[in-house]
Design an enzyme around this catalytic site. Structure first.
Site, PDB file in Angstrom:
ATOM      1  N   ARG A 200      -8.204  -1.283  11.345  1.00 34.32           N
ATOM      2  CA  ARG A 200      -6.945  -0.726  10.823  1.00 34.32           C
ATOM      3  C   ARG A 200      -7.146   0.354   9.748  1.00 34.32           C
ATOM      4  NH1 ARG A 200      -7.251  -6.108   9.144  1.00 34.32           N
ATOM      5  NH2 ARG A 200      -7.278  -6.494   6.904  1.00 34.32           N
TER       6      ARG A 200
ATOM      7  N   TRP B 292       1.648  -0.832  10.003  1.00 37.14           N
ATOM      8  CA  TRP B 292       0.782  -0.992   8.835  1.00 37.14           C
ATOM      9  C   TRP B 292       0.260   0.353   8.351  1.00 37.14           C
ATOM     10  CZ3 TRP B 292      -2.705  -6.017   9.054  1.00 37.14           C
ATOM     11  CH2 TRP B 292      -1.883  -7.132   8.867  1.00 37.14           C
TER      12      TRP B 292
ATOM     13  N   ASP C 292       0.776  -1.242   0.000  1.00 40.09           N
ATOM     14  CA  ASP C 292       0.000   0.000   0.000  1.00 40.09           C
ATOM     15  C   ASP C 292       0.810   1.296   0.000  1.00 40.09           C
ATOM     16  OD1 ASP C 292      -1.434  -2.188   0.839  1.00 40.09           O
ATOM     17  OD2 ASP C 292      -2.084  -1.310   2.722  1.00 40.09           O
TER      18      ASP C 292
END
Ligand code: DQQ
Length: 596
Positions: free
Chosen positions: A186, A122, A62
């Site tokens: 998330r 993340w 990402d």
């Protein structure tokens, strides 16, 4: 000797038997602080892209926290420093650019180090706080493997490269709320200010069989309170990864900042699930703290996607330099991890396979994104800066493509090119009738691939093709009539993209919402060795594909325009350019092109 062992010993400038050179890239000479990457330079790199964003080596996914700050564009991204596949210690790698085209690597911004992110840093986003102060909200995988939301701030705001980031000592700011599993919480968005000037942010989740954007509010960006209800949820979706929520102007291609809320904007909610980026357009009702979309997700092929090919976990940001909204999406390999596992490759074995070095995942070109005049969908177009890479040009005007004809677009580097083409269709009334049961465009494209003759279509481009066409990736259109007028179908057919069999060759397809009796059918394709990004109908429908031809590489690649329909179509205008290489995360920064 095992390649990973060589890396471990940090040997410099070694030529391996498989022709891969390992160079040590420590001690870079530029006056900025560059991340030390050991660059693997394959002797032949037919699939290594020339102007798409990718790290010198290893796995990327990402895009994270894109922003414009003090004259510099920043792009962070999910990165595994240890290997070619997704790993259990993901971090935020960091690159910067003056022009969105050429990029240089900086020190990693966020590395797993604390109990609140020890198992990975993340995805997340940047918000620019008043006073031009960027902050990061990101998901940490904590010591218990729960997903929590953390804050990080730049160590030195007077450094426009924002090299060092400090994690807030009071992290985590948000932990999985009641009813939400620890692994379903998330990817915080960019935050925005409500009418009361306090902050809102959403976090992706899945709970009670619904994908959702859980909403939080804060006065100080540190203490966050959860609203009882999500900003939006839908039973027709999976776990929402990388949600994005932003306003779009109703009457302009200009972008607006995340906090803008007035009658001249609508709002877009994007969620990543089931391997695609889906979005809905609607109204953000601040009094209710609810997003009210014009239509809900349906869980069918009718749902709008940013891109109908390989494109995931995208992120937008408002570019205050040029008043536009820009988006990046992650474009994975077509040689999926699942395939690798099925074939019995472990991560390590794959790393020793030279192929691994050649077809790594990357980011799409940055795309400007805005609301279409109809207000029903978004439009995307490569940022204008990409045009600076255009080199020699060929142009063709008013060329009739008879039934069954094909011609080569020669005079450009077909493995690295930018093509814009406009098709005109005389005698439209003769278009074939579309059966009302044909609802899924991808299925139609698969069944009626580039080799299947229709009436109007297939016509379009054959990219990365061999001279004998045994290898070719067809990006094409078909035009039908139906009860509700004309329907334009856009397909990307990878069935013959490579003589290699083990690849994912899924055919992609989507309708283009244009009326071909009122406007010409346009196609722009950006070809870059192993990726083709195609924009149909002036950017209304986008399809990105990764392909790995065995023979149609570098100078052996050719580009053709073709018409395999029974009726002729006219190319009213074709412009094609060779594309120069960009300097992307090269060893030694922007000045040194040697390792690009
Ligand atoms: N990738 C990240 C997650 C996100 C997923 C981990 C989407 O934060 O949900 O690398 O690709």
């Amino acid at each position: 000797m095992d390649l990973s062992l060589l890396l471990l010993f940090g040997l410099s400038c070694i030529l391996l038997s498989n022709g891969i050179k390992v160079e040590d890239c420590d001690h870079l000479t530029d006056n900025t602080s560059f991340q030390s990457f050991q660059v693997l330079v394959p002797a032949e790199q037919p699939y290594r892209t020339a102007y798409h964003f990718q790290p010198p080596q290893n796995w990327l996914n990402d895009p994270n926290g894109p922003m414009y700050y003090e004259g510099i564009y920043h792009l962070f991204y999910q990165y595994n420093p240890h290997g070619a596949l997704f790993g259990d210690s993901m971090l935020w790698a960091h690159s910067a650019s003056y022009d969105l085209v050429n990029w240089f690597s900086l020190d990693h911004a966020l590395i797993p180090s604390e109990p609140f992110d020890i198992n990975s840093c993340w995805s997340g986003s940047v918000t620019i706080l008043p006073g031009n102060k960027p902050v990061i909200l990101y998901t940490g995988i904590d010591a218990n493997n729960n997903q929590v939301q953390n804050l990080a701030t730049p160590k030195n705001l007077s450094d426009p490269l924002l090299i060092e980031w400090i994690k807030y000592s009071g992290n985590p700011l948000m932990t999985p709320p009641d009813g939400v599993e620890g692994d379903n919480f998330r990817d915080p968005t960019t935050a925005w200010q409500g009418p009361d000037k306090t902050w809102r942010v959403v976090v992706g989740s899945w709970s009670n069989n619904q994908g959702m954007a859980i909403l939080y509010q804060s006065d100080d960006f540190v203490h966050w309170t959860k609203y009882q209800d999500p900003l939006y949820s839908s039973i027709k979706t999976g776990m929402w990864e990388c949600p994005d929520f932003f306003p779009v102007s109703i009457n302009s291609t200009n972008g607006v900042d995340a906090s803008v809320k007035n009658p001249s904007v609508r709002h877009v909610m994007k969620a990543s699930f089931n391997s695609h980026d889906y979005y809905i357009v609607g109204t953000y009702v601040t009094e209710l703290e609810k997003f009210l979309p014009d239509t809900d997700f349906t869980g069918t092929s009718l749902d709008l996607r940013y891109d109908y090919g390989k494109f995931y976990a995208s992120k937008t940001f408002f570019d205050s330099k040029k008043n536009r909204r820009i988006m990046w999406g992650w474009v994975n390999e077509s040689d999926s991890t699942e395939d690798d596992i099925e074939k019995g490759w472990s991560g390590l074995q794959k790393q020793t396979d030279p192929q691994w070095l050649l077809d790594n995942p990357l980011q799409s070109v940055p795309r400007q994104i805005w609301l279409d005049k109809t207000g029903k969908q978004l439009v995307q177009w490569p940022v204008e800066e990409i045009n600076s890479l255009r080199d020699n040009q060929v142009s063709i005007y008013g060329k009739q493509l008879e039934s069954g004809s094909i011609f080569e677009v020669s005079g450009i580097t077909a493995s690295r090119a930018d093509i814009e083409i406009m098709f005109e269709l005389p005698e439209l009334e003769e278009a074939e009738f579309m059966n009302s049961s044909w609802v899924d465009p991808q299925l139609i494209c698969d069944r009626e691939d580039a080799s299947v003759t229709g009436t109007f279509g297939p016509f379009g481009l054959l990219a990365l093709a061999t001279k004998d066409l045994t290898e070719q990736t067809a990006i094409f259109f078909r035009v039908f009539t139906g009860q509700k007028g004309y329907r334009v179908l856009m397909c990307s057919d990878q069935k013959r993209s490579s003589l290699r069999n083990e690849l994912d060759k899924t055919t992609y397809g989507a309708f283009v919402e244009i009326d071909p009796s009122q406007e010409m059918i346009s196609l722009r394709s950006l070809i870059d060795h192993s990726i083709i990004e195609s924009f149909g109908g002036n950017g209304k429908t986008c399809i990105t594909t990764r392909v790995y031809p065995k023979l149609a590489v570098n100078n052996e690649a050719h580009l053709y325009a073709f018409n395999n329909g029974t009726l002729s179509v006219t190319i009213s205008r074709l412009n094609a350019w060779s594309m120069n290489k960009a300097r992307i995360n090269c060893r030694g920064g922007l000045e040194n092109t040697a390792s690009c």
